[in-house]
Design an enzyme around this catalytic site. Structure first.
Site, PDB file in Angstrom:
ATOM      1  N   ARG A   1     -14.859  23.215 -40.977  1.00 10.46           N
ATOM      2  CA  ARG A   1     -14.512  24.090 -42.091  1.00 10.46           C
ATOM      3  C   ARG A   1     -14.975  25.525 -41.859  1.00 10.46           C
ATOM      4  O   ARG A   1     -14.752  26.387 -42.697  1.00 10.46           O
ATOM      5  CB  ARG A   1     -15.189  23.568 -43.345  1.00 10.46           C
TER       6      ARG A   1
ATOM      7  N   ARG B   1     -13.925  14.914 -61.140  1.00 10.86           N
ATOM      8  CA  ARG B   1     -14.757  15.592 -60.139  1.00 10.86           C
ATOM      9  C   ARG B   1     -15.312  16.865 -60.734  1.00 10.86           C
ATOM     10  O   ARG B   1     -14.576  17.705 -61.205  1.00 10.86           O
ATOM     11  CB  ARG B   1     -13.907  15.935 -58.904  1.00 10.86           C
TER      12      ARG B   1
ATOM     13  N   ARG C   1     -13.867  27.707 -54.510  1.00  9.40           N
ATOM     14  CA  ARG C   1     -13.537  26.876 -53.337  1.00  9.40           C
ATOM     15  C   ARG C   1     -12.368  27.465 -52.564  1.00  9.40           C
ATOM     16  O   ARG C   1     -12.334  27.394 -51.336  1.00  9.40           O
ATOM     17  CB  ARG C   1     -13.245  25.445 -53.778  1.00  9.40           C
TER      18      ARG C   1
END
Ligand code: ADP
Length: 191
Positions: free
Chosen positions: A89, A134, A146
């Site tokens: 990532r 979540r 994010r």
């Protein structure tokens, strides 16, 4: 042996497709997000650290993730290869991963990029919040963080893998089954 990386923004559909592709080709699905959520649920030492980052939509430190992935790879047996979902990532993770793969004689065949526009990402993640409960999907500012993290830290991997001639871009908008077929068409041409 076939080893794939699934790349894409949060909400791009990496997880859904990775599960289906892993099943079809008997690959081990290694999702760093799933591994971390499991650690959080079990309240392990790693889970307690991970939660602090995940709840804010931040990435965990690279060295923690690298070590975790290396351990998982060693654990897994009986598959035709791996799908790495949500890893690497960052450029640092990708560089360390390349070194690790060299030393254990594993090669990444292709990097599948699921391409989805920002508007659709936000729409999907907000829906998922309701369905999956979540915490990192429940707040628009965390969702946006994010996506920012993805654009700043993960999107540079697109060029990284382009340079290695491994990048395959797939349109991630449409029916799950149509996107699945598009991915299998590419894989079947390669094997
Ligand atoms: P997303 O839907 O955002 O792609 P994931 O399930 O892949 O979610 O990951 C959830 C969270 O777990 C991330 O927001 C991050 O905090 C952490 N995480 C997962 N993979 C990594 C990684 N390779 N490096 C750092 N943090 C990670």
């Amino acid at each position: 042996m076939m080893n794939l990386i699934f790349l894409g923004a949060p909400g791009a559909g990496k997880g859904s497709q990775a599960v289906k592709i892993a099943q079809k080709y008997n690959l081990a699905h290694l999702s760093t997000g799933d591994i971390l959520r499991n650690e959080v649920d079990k309240k392990t030492e790693l889970g307690i650290i991970a939660k602090q980052y995940m709840d804010k939509g931040e990435l965990l430190p690279d060295d923690i993730i690298i070590k975790m992935v290396e351990n998982k790879i060693k654990e897994v047996k009986g598959f035709n290869g791996f799908i790495f979902d949500g890893f690497p990532r960052t450029i640092k993770q990708a560089e360390d991963f390349d070194k690790m793969l060299d030393s254990i004689k594993i090669r990444i065949d292709s990097v599948i990029l699921l391409d989805v526009s920002k508007e659709i990402l936000i729409e999907r993640l907000s829906k998922r919040a309701v369905l999956e409960n979540r915490k990192d999907d429940s707040d628009i500012s965390i969702i946006e963080n994010r996506i920012v993290q993805y654009l700043q830290k993960t999107a540079p991997l697109i060029d990284y893998y382009k340079k290695q001639n491994k990048l395959i871009k797939i349109n991630g908008i449409g029916l799950i089954d149509d996107i699945f077929i598009a991915i299998t068409n590419i894989i079947d041409k390669k094997i």
